[in-house]
Design a protein around this motif. Structure first.
Motif, mmCIF file in Angstrom:
data_model
loop_
_atom_site.group_PDB
_atom_site.id
_atom_site.type_symbol
_atom_site.label_atom_id
_atom_site.label_comp_id
_atom_site.label_asym_id
_atom_site.label_seq_id
_atom_site.Cartn_x
_atom_site.Cartn_y
_atom_site.Cartn_z
ATOM 1 N N LEU A 213 0.829 -1.201 0.000
ATOM 2 C CA LEU A 213 0.000 0.000 0.000
ATOM 3 C C LEU A 213 0.858 1.243 0.000
ATOM 4 O O LEU A 213 1.947 1.255 0.570
ATOM 5 N N ASP A 214 0.354 2.296 -0.630
ATOM 6 C CA ASP A 214 1.029 3.577 -0.575
ATOM 7 C C ASP A 214 0.425 4.372 0.582
ATOM 8 O O ASP A 214 -0.762 4.692 0.558
ATOM 9 N N PRO A 215 1.232 4.677 1.608
ATOM 10 C CA PRO A 215 0.664 5.322 2.801
ATOM 11 C C PRO A 215 0.185 6.754 2.568
ATOM 12 O O PRO A 215 -0.471 7.329 3.441
ATOM 13 N N THR A 216 0.485 7.336 1.421
ATOM 14 C CA THR A 216 0.081 8.732 1.213
ATOM 15 C C THR A 216 -1.293 8.853 0.559
ATOM 16 O O THR A 216 -1.863 9.934 0.526
ATOM 17 N N VAL A 217 -1.799 7.757 -0.007
ATOM 18 C CA VAL A 217 -3.090 7.839 -0.710
ATOM 19 C C VAL A 217 -4.196 7.359 0.221
ATOM 20 O O VAL A 217 -4.281 6.180 0.538
ATOM 21 N N SER A 218 -5.039 8.302 0.652
ATOM 22 C CA SER A 218 -6.073 7.981 1.640
ATOM 23 C C SER A 218 -7.447 8.355 1.123
ATOM 24 O O SER A 218 -7.568 8.980 0.068
ATOM 25 N N PHE A 219 -8.466 8.032 1.898
ATOM 26 C CA PHE A 219 -9.839 8.130 1.389
ATOM 27 C C PHE A 219 -10.742 8.953 2.287
ATOM 28 O O PHE A 219 -11.361 9.905 1.835
ATOM 29 N N LEU A 220 -10.793 8.624 3.555
ATOM 30 C CA LEU A 220 -11.583 9.427 4.489
ATOM 31 C C LEU A 220 -10.851 10.750 4.731
ATOM 32 O O LEU A 220 -11.415 11.820 4.593
ATOM 33 N N HIS A 221 -9.604 10.646 5.103
ATOM 34 C CA HIS A 221 -8.788 11.848 5.270
ATOM 35 C C HIS A 221 -8.254 12.274 3.909
ATOM 36 O O HIS A 221 -7.921 11.435 3.088
ATOM 37 N N GLU A 222 -8.159 13.552 3.725
ATOM 38 C CA GLU A 222 -7.594 14.071 2.483
ATOM 39 C C GLU A 222 -6.102 13.728 2.476
ATOM 40 O O GLU A 222 -5.431 13.896 3.482
ATOM 41 N N PRO A 223 -5.588 13.211 1.361
ATOM 42 C CA PRO A 223 -4.145 12.949 1.316
ATOM 43 C C PRO A 223 -3.413 14.245 1.687
ATOM 44 O O PRO A 223 -3.688 15.279 1.087
ATOM 45 N N SER A 224 -2.585 14.182 2.686
ATOM 46 C CA SER A 224 -1.981 15.432 3.151
ATOM 47 C C SER A 224 -0.480 15.382 2.981
ATOM 48 O O SER A 224 0.118 14.331 2.834
ATOM 49 N N THR A 225 0.103 16.548 2.993
ATOM 50 C CA THR A 225 1.537 16.610 2.800
ATOM 51 C C THR A 225 2.272 16.322 4.094
ATOM 52 O O THR A 225 3.432 15.959 4.095
ATOM 53 N N LYS A 226 1.565 16.480 5.213
ATOM 54 C CA LYS A 226 2.256 16.373 6.495
ATOM 55 C C LYS A 226 2.270 14.967 7.059
ATOM 56 O O LYS A 226 3.109 14.624 7.863
ATOM 57 N N ARG A 227 1.287 14.190 6.658
ATOM 58 C CA ARG A 227 1.169 12.883 7.299
ATOM 59 C C ARG A 227 0.933 11.801 6.269
ATOM 60 O O ARG A 227 0.439 12.058 5.188
ATOM 61 N N PHE A 228 1.243 10.589 6.662
ATOM 62 C CA PHE A 228 0.886 9.454 5.823
ATOM 63 C C PHE A 228 -0.578 9.165 6.130
ATOM 64 O O PHE A 228 -0.893 8.435 7.062
ATOM 65 N N SER A 229 -1.436 9.789 5.342
ATOM 66 C CA SER A 229 -2.839 9.854 5.742
ATOM 67 C C SER A 229 -3.581 8.524 5.643
ATOM 68 O O SER A 229 -4.609 8.357 6.278
ATOM 69 N N LEU A 230 -3.064 7.573 4.884
ATOM 70 C CA LEU A 230 -3.732 6.266 4.885
ATOM 71 C C LEU A 230 -3.670 5.665 6.288
ATOM 72 O O LEU A 230 -4.565 4.946 6.723
ATOM 73 N N SER A 231 -2.598 5.996 6.987
ATOM 74 C CA SER A 231 -2.453 5.512 8.353
ATOM 75 C C SER A 231 -3.551 6.101 9.253
ATOM 76 O O SER A 231 -4.063 5.422 10.146
ATOM 77 N N LEU A 232 -3.919 7.352 8.985
ATOM 78 C CA LEU A 232 -5.011 7.960 9.759
ATOM 79 C C LEU A 232 -6.330 7.243 9.465
ATOM 80 O O LEU A 232 -7.124 6.992 10.379
ATOM 81 N N ASP A 233 -6.545 6.913 8.205
ATOM 82 C CA ASP A 233 -7.773 6.193 7.830
ATOM 83 C C ASP A 233 -7.877 4.864 8.570
ATOM 84 O O ASP A 233 -8.889 4.564 9.189
ATOM 85 N N ILE A 234 -6.826 4.073 8.472
ATOM 86 C CA ILE A 234 -6.872 2.734 9.073
ATOM 87 C C ILE A 234 -6.897 2.830 10.600
ATOM 88 O O ILE A 234 -7.536 2.034 11.281
ATOM 89 N N ALA A 235 -6.212 3.863 11.128
ATOM 90 C CA ALA A 235 -6.189 4.036 12.587
ATOM 91 C C ALA A 235 -7.589 4.315 13.135
ATOM 92 O O ALA A 235 -7.872 4.015 14.296
ATOM 93 N N GLU A 236 -8.488 4.853 12.320
ATOM 94 C CA GLU A 236 -9.866 5.083 12.787
ATOM 95 C C GLU A 236 -10.476 3.794 13.317
ATOM 96 O O GLU A 236 -11.215 3.793 14.288
ATOM 97 N N ILE A 237 -10.154 2.707 12.646
ATOM 98 C CA ILE A 237 -10.693 1.404 13.038
ATOM 99 C C ILE A 237 -10.110 0.959 14.375
ATOM 100 O O ILE A 237 -10.807 0.408 15.220
ATOM 101 N N PHE A 238 -8.809 1.217 14.536
ATOM 102 C CA PHE A 238 -8.098 0.638 15.671
ATOM 103 C C PHE A 238 -7.992 1.541 16.894
ATOM 104 O O PHE A 238 -7.687 1.063 17.982
ATOM 105 N N LYS A 239 -8.235 2.826 16.732
ATOM 106 C CA LYS A 239 -8.171 3.706 17.904
ATOM 107 C C LYS A 239 -9.163 3.290 18.982
ATOM 108 O O LYS A 239 -8.773 3.063 20.126
ATOM 109 N N PRO A 240 -10.453 3.160 18.659
ATOM 110 C CA PRO A 240 -11.367 2.718 19.727
ATOM 111 C C PRO A 240 -11.086 1.280 20.172
ATOM 112 O O PRO A 240 -11.184 0.965 21.364
ATOM 113 N N LEU A 241 -10.727 0.436 19.225
ATOM 114 C CA LEU A 241 -10.521 -0.979 19.558
ATOM 115 C C LEU A 241 -9.296 -1.178 20.454
ATOM 116 O O LEU A 241 -9.297 -2.005 21.357
ATOM 117 N N LEU A 242 -8.235 -0.431 20.196
ATOM 118 C CA LEU A 242 -6.987 -0.660 20.934
ATOM 119 C C LEU A 242 -6.644 0.472 21.903
ATOM 120 O O LEU A 242 -6.466 0.239 23.097
#
Ligand code: SF4
Lengths: 329, 164
Positions: A213-242
């Protein structure tokens, strides 16, 4: 078994023969078993040179940096060994196509909300919590009727706000808070949430990097220059769970106390002992295993993150439609 | 260009072949891949024989009139045999006429393989269908075979949310 290594103190890296040592300010020497390591987390101020980075590359070890306040600064990633142009092109296609993008954005939100509600299910006996849950559910139902990304984000935001409002009913009174404050966190609860979320972000990023996967191409979060935004997308699932599960455990068991925080002029942060307690519990959580229904074997929470990446790849390459994790246990 | 590994995967699983062709590889921490490598190093350590790697051919060793391959078990005989036949064919096209020998270390058994004209025709067909599979825009489905549990792609293929 690959281990993560945490450096809280300040000091320097020194090489002797083929081994690197971390030497803290008091000249205490500790060797770094790089061949068994996966990640190094640096919270202190550390001197090192490119020799050290070369060695990390050789052993495929990532090093994550946090500033004094425990906020994530960045990561040194050894050059990626997993490259599949085909996957990246298709991943981008799912971003560019608005309908495909919305589908994925909604999946992340619905899984996230599912796990938030799941965290509250044992507290339903409080009327207040029960009514918050109802309200969360009714906002979640709205997801079917919205299309555009900002609207999807809006639904997510409202659900999350309601969710945080329930914390005052389920956590010890000394950790009450008015609202979620991120930059900077204004109270202990906000401080621990911020710290936990940033650790979750790097954990997810580490798993993404093991896939194509390319960590810069995201869907819920706008692909941003500051962060690997795909990680923010997937983290949505795991933040409440973990993350939230770890926070509830630490606070309700009174393992983390108000003395584990540092109160600065305009913000509150976890101090070193607080960070250590969080990380210990966090790692215990990541290693906890659940029997996977399809793989027919026990799988750690951490590996569930990787499986989420695999499912996304399968979605992108037109193999199998993505269904997010909804913890069934 | 079709390589020996493509031939192997063609006989094992078309999905595997496709994933490999798209460079979707899941090697990290996978045990069997490592076993193969170690076996390889050991088998030829003290030998004068040389590994040959040109274009799409990667042969363990050439020893006189024989091309040799070493495998752990005979479980995938058909795939091994065709891979070797493919190499013999490719060598022949380059003017080298050889016979093949496959050794199975576990069973301590060696098998001779000779390339026939019929094999050559068959190989042409196989190469064509490999090309077709690799050019598909979607991966072939999961084969749900007992070999899946030992495949490097197992976690990838079976990562899905099952219904209750
Ligand atoms: S797990 Fe099974 S279906 Fe998937 S690539 Fe391997 S053999 Fe093929």
């Amino acid at each position: 078994m690959n281990k993560d290594y945490y450096i809280f103190k300040s000091g320097r890296m020194r090489r002797k023969n083929n081994t690197f040592y971390f030497i803290d300010k008091e000249e205490n020497k500790k060797s770094l078993p790089v061949h068994q390591m996966e990640n190094i987390y640096v919270f202190g101020k550390v001197d090192f040179n490119t020799d050290f980075l070369n060695m990390l590359t050789q052993h495929n070890v990532r090093i994550h940096f946090y500033n004094y306040y425990g906020f994530y600064n960045g990561t040194y990633y050894p050059r990626s060994r997993q490259v599949s142009g085909f996957t990246v092109v298709n991943q981008s296609n799912h971003y560019l196509n608005e309908v495909k993008r919305q589908y994925l954005a909604k999946q992340f939100v619905s899984s996230s909300a599912f796990h938030m509600l799941r965290n509250l299910r044992n507290h339903k006996n409080y009327d207040e919590v029960a009514s918050i849950m109802e309200s969360m559910q009714s906002h979640l139902d709205l997801l079917d009727n919205v299309q555009r990304i900002p609207e999807i984000m809006g639904v997510e935001g409202t659900i999350r706000q309601l969710y945080y409002a329930s914390f005052n009913y389920i956590l010890p009174a000394e950790f009450a808070f008015d609202e979620r404050t991120k930059r900077p966190p204004k109270d202990p609860l906000n401080a621990i949430i911020s710290f936990g979320n940033s650790i979750c972000y790097t954990t997810v990023l580490t798993e993404i990097y093991k896939t194509h996967l390319d960590p810069t191409v995201s869907f819920l979060h706008e692909p941003s220059t500051k962060r690997f935004s795909l990680s923010l997308d997937i983290a949505e699932i795991f933040k409440p769970l973990l993350v939230d599960a770890v926070i509830f455990a630490l606070l309700n068991r009174k393992q983390i106390k108000t003395s584990d925080f540092e109160y600065l002029e305009d913000m509150v942060i976890l101090n070193d002992s607080g960070k250590k307690k969080f990380i210990k519990e966090w790692n215990g959580k990541l290693e906890t295993t659940i029997k996977h229904r399809r793989l027919k074997r026990n799988v750690s929470y951490k590996y569930f993150i990787r499986l989420e990446c695999y499912k996304l790849i399968k979605h992108f390459i037109g193999d199998q439609q993505y269904k997010p994790l909804k913890a069934w246990w | 260009m079709v390589s020996g590994l493509h031939i192997q995967y063609y006989f094992v699983c078309h999905r595997k072949l496709w994933l490999y062709a798209k460079n979707i590889q899941l090697e990290e921490g996978h045990e069997r891949v490592q076993t193969g490598k170690i076996l390889h190093e050991r088998a030829y350590k003290n030998s004068e024989e040389k590994e040959l790697a040109v274009d799409n051919i990667k042969i363990d060793a050439i020893d006189g009139e024989y091309v040799r391959e070493v495998k752990v078990t005979s479980k995938m005989t058909k795939a091994d045999k065709w891979q070797l036949l493919f190499y013999l064919y490719e060598l022949k096209k380059r003017g080298l006429n050889k016979k093949g020998l496959i050794s199975y270390t576990k069973e301590k058994r060696t098998e001779e393989v000779v390339l026939t004209e019929k094999d050559e025709e068959e190989l042409d067909k196989i190469k064509e269908s490999i090309q077709e599979i690799m050019e598909q825009s979607y991966p072939p489905g999961v084969i749900h075979s007992p070999i899946c549990t030992k495949c490097a792609y197992y976690d990838f293929c079976y990562a899905e949310e099952g219904e209750e």
